[in-house]
Design a protein around this motif. Structure first.
Motif, PDB file in Angstrom:
ATOM      1  N   TYR A  47      44.557  36.018  42.169  1.00 25.39           N
ATOM      2  CA  TYR A  47      44.827  37.442  41.963  1.00 25.39           C
ATOM      3  C   TYR A  47      46.107  37.645  41.177  1.00 25.39           C
ATOM      4  CZ  TYR A  47      48.606  37.414  45.450  1.00 25.39           C
ATOM      5  OH  TYR A  47      49.779  37.178  46.115  1.00 25.39           O
ATOM      6  N   THR A  48      46.287  38.885  40.746  1.00 26.46           N
ATOM      7  CA  THR A  48      47.538  39.299  40.120  1.00 26.46           C
ATOM      8  C   THR A  48      47.683  40.804  40.289  1.00 26.46           C
ATOM      9  OG1 THR A  48      48.877  39.227  38.087  1.00 26.46           O
ATOM     10  CG2 THR A  48      46.532  39.700  37.827  1.00 26.46           C
ATOM     11  N   VAL A  75      39.533  35.843  48.503  1.00 25.38           N
ATOM     12  CA  VAL A  75      40.307  35.850  47.266  1.00 25.38           C
ATOM     13  C   VAL A  75      40.605  34.416  46.813  1.00 25.38           C
ATOM     14  CG1 VAL A  75      42.464  36.553  46.171  1.00 25.38           C
ATOM     15  CG2 VAL A  75      41.315  38.090  47.783  1.00 25.38           C
ATOM     16  N   SER A 109      48.377  32.136  40.610  1.00 21.76           N
ATOM     17  CA  SER A 109      48.319  32.386  42.054  1.00 21.76           C
ATOM     18  C   SER A 109      47.518  31.305  42.758  1.00 21.76           C
ATOM     19  CB  SER A 109      47.712  33.763  42.330  1.00 21.76           C
ATOM     20  OG  SER A 109      46.324  33.798  42.023  1.00 21.76           O
ATOM     21  N   ALA A 127      46.114  46.050  41.161  1.00 22.06           N
ATOM     22  CA  ALA A 127      45.828  44.710  41.670  1.00 22.06           C
ATOM     23  C   ALA A 127      44.452  44.271  41.184  1.00 22.06           C
ATOM     24  CB  ALA A 127      45.868  44.708  43.194  1.00 22.06           C
ATOM     25  N   ILE A 145      46.281  35.010  37.297  1.00 18.60           N
ATOM     26  CA  ILE A 145      45.312  34.683  38.355  1.00 18.60           C
ATOM     27  C   ILE A 145      45.292  33.180  38.606  1.00 18.60           C
ATOM     28  CG2 ILE A 145      42.839  34.568  38.860  1.00 18.60           C
ATOM     29  CD1 ILE A 145      42.569  37.342  37.597  1.00 18.60           C
ATOM     30  N   VAL A 158      41.681  41.047  41.598  1.00 23.61           N
ATOM     31  CA  VAL A 158      41.352  39.840  42.355  1.00 23.61           C
ATOM     32  C   VAL A 158      40.095  39.198  41.795  1.00 23.61           C
ATOM     33  CG1 VAL A 158      42.372  40.757  44.483  1.00 23.61           C
ATOM     34  CG2 VAL A 158      39.926  41.024  44.080  1.00 23.61           C
ATOM     35  N   TRP A 172      39.295  45.389  41.688  1.00 22.02           N
ATOM     36  CA  TRP A 172      40.668  45.845  41.567  1.00 22.02           C
ATOM     37  C   TRP A 172      40.978  46.973  42.536  1.00 22.02           C
ATOM     38  CZ3 TRP A 172      41.296  50.923  39.813  1.00 22.02           C
ATOM     39  CH2 TRP A 172      40.190  51.497  39.159  1.00 22.02           C
ATOM     40  N   CYS A 216      45.941  34.912  48.325  1.00 23.61           N
ATOM     41  CA  CYS A 216      44.829  33.965  48.166  1.00 23.61           C
ATOM     42  C   CYS A 216      44.346  33.553  49.554  1.00 23.61           C
ATOM     43  CB  CYS A 216      45.270  32.732  47.381  1.00 23.61           C
ATOM     44  SG  CYS A 216      45.528  33.026  45.621  1.00 23.61           S
TER      45      CYS A 216
END
Length: 481
Positions: free
Chosen positions: A424-425, A421, A165, A436, A162, A438, A451, A467
């Motif tokens: 995230y990942t 956002v 990102s 996912a 996270i 966030v 998620w 993002c």
């Protein structure tokens, strides 16, 4: 100064034949003594500190003291969550102040032994110890936020991804270009590890082999594959023998062995990832790093050698950014934790040994070793050189300054509403559907985790930047708004 360094590594497939962590630690300690000139350099050591590993020993420093003939030593055990650099800095400070003449810091982990035992259906046993350390050091607060635990986050890779990102977005890198950059950076790390005789994995890899997911290199938390992550399943140990100049002379330690600690700095301000106002930056690293350099009247561009803590790529990137260091220069002397090996709660000792070795060899006059605890939660630095600093050793704690600048956000659970956002990942847990995750700045000014398992959305989040996207959150689930 640092007068003795010792490392130990084993790759024994039989857990019955493999040395347990305490014995690895003792071997590293004995090698540090031999490096300084002989076992006599260890006798009567006054301060012994050990960072806690994946073992159950009650007082490993006490056992070291008994073995080396230092029965009067103050023994210290530091829990996970305490910077390894804190132990080094404390020992150096006590020597500089004249409180003690000698100190020893040692650590070990044998996670490969544990792994092999599990694979074979055996137990990796350890001997029992009696007694307790004179000093036990514990972190002041928990490392994870309750909302992070509720979201099912148990391993640090998700939170580091996270942060990654957010760093990528802040620096304006397209997703594909960013992945190429990560691969190139870690390709160089693997090349450095290949030339490091103490590295666990000594095979140079290509950028594609590192960044592209495969059966042998699965995606963990986008954009991190396994080869972006610290290699924890290693059996490694390290020990540092420190003493005053007068004691070194009395012990007959050759001056060619002396490596001088110029400064130690740390920030222990603890903010969980979800509550951090700036996910892409690291205030504590900036303040602590510049504090260490300022003590020696230096800036980062003057450093000859660097070891930026590399549990995950964003730790390297954030530290480099805060110190004004280009990602194109050499950022590690070991090859980094994915390749040199990342023994649980002991890597900084391994890296400091390698840094001292290179300084002794004349490969550089100055070197900076950085330290991380938690999820980029605490930050530390050790500055070393082949000559002493005119002003003497300096130790600084910038925790209070960091706290004034790094004001946390409020994280809410079971949020309903809109958000943007912040990071995230996509989690790729073995045998599970990619998920996912966030971290969003809500329209009410808070932070919330949510998620989704929507396949199309997950695929899109791995192909293009997410993002800054606006989402709708219903309890713990999110959709595009």
């Amino acid at each position: 100064m640092l007068v003795g360094i010792g490392t130990c590594m084993q790759r024994e497939d039989s857990p019955k034949r493999a040395l347990e962590p305490m014995d690895l630690m003792l071997k590293a300690v004995q090698r540090a003594g031999a490096d300084a000139g002989g076992a006599h350099t260890l006798v009567g050591v006054e301060h012994i500190a050990v960072p806690k590993g994946r073992w159950r020993y009650r007082n490993p420093a006490g056992e070291i003291a008994r073995v080396i003939g230092a029965g009067s030593a103050t023994t210290v055990l530091a829990s996970v969550g305490v910077l390894q650099q804190s132990l080094i800095g404390e020992a150096c400070s006590r020597i500089a102040l004249g409180e003690i003449d000698t100190a020893l810091i040692a650590g070990a982990d044998a996670s490969y032994r544990i792994l092999r035992a599990k694979q074979l259906g055996e137990r990796a046993t350890e001997r029992q110890q009696e007694g307790t350390p004179d000093i036990s050091v514990e972190p002041a607060e928990e490392l994870l936020h309750p909302a992070e635990l509720r979201a099912g986050i148990r391993m640090p890779v998700a939170l580091y991804a996270i942060l990654e990102s957010a760093w990528r977005s802040k620096n304006g890198l397209p997703v594909s270009a960013h992945r190429q950059q990560l691969g190139a950076m870690y390709q160089r790390f693997s090349e450095i590890a290949a030339a490091n005789p103490q590295a666990w994995r000594r095979q140079a890899l290509t950028a594609a082999e590192i960044s592209d997911a495969s059966d042998r290199n699965p995606m963990q938390a986008f954009p991190y594959t396994r080869l972006h992550c610290s290699t924890w399943n290693v059996d490694q140990a390290a020990a540092l023998l420190l003493c005053s100049a007068a004691k070194a002379r009395a012990l007959g330690v050759p001056q060619s062995k002396w490596v001088y600690p110029l400064a130690s700095s740390e920030s222990n301000h603890m903010v969980p990832v979800s509550a951090r106002a700036d996910l892409a930056g690291c205030v504590g690293a900036r303040l602590a790093g510049h504090s260490a350099l300022a003590a020696a009247n230096m800036d980062a561009l003057q450093l000859d050698l660097l070891e930026l803590y590399s549990c995950f790529p964003v730790a390297v990137e954030a530290y480099a950014q805060e110190l004004g260091i280009s990602l194109t220069r050499e950022l590690t002397v070991t090859g980094g934790m994915p390749f040199a090996g990342g023994p649980f709660n002991n890597y900084v000792l391994q890296a400091t040994c390698r840094m001292a070795e290179l300084i002794r060899e004349g490969r550089g006059c100055t070197g900076l070793v950085s330290s991380v605890s938690g999820v980029l939660t605490k930050q530390g630095f050790g500055l070393w050189a082949n000559q002493p600093c005119a002003g003497g050793f300096a130790s600084t704690d910038v925790t209070s300054d960091t706290a004034r600048l790094d004001v946390p956000k409020t994280v809410v659970e079971a949020f309903r509403g809109r958000g943007v956002v912040a990071g995230y990942t996509v989690l790729h847990d073995k045998g599970a559907v990619p998920r996912a995750l966030v971290l969003a700045d809500t329209d009410t000014g808070f932070r919330a985790l949510a998620w989704s398992e929507d396949t199309a959305l997950v695929r899109r989040m791995e192909d293009s930047e997410f993002c800054g996207a606006t989402i709708a959150v219903e309890d713990e689930l999110f959709t595009l708004a």
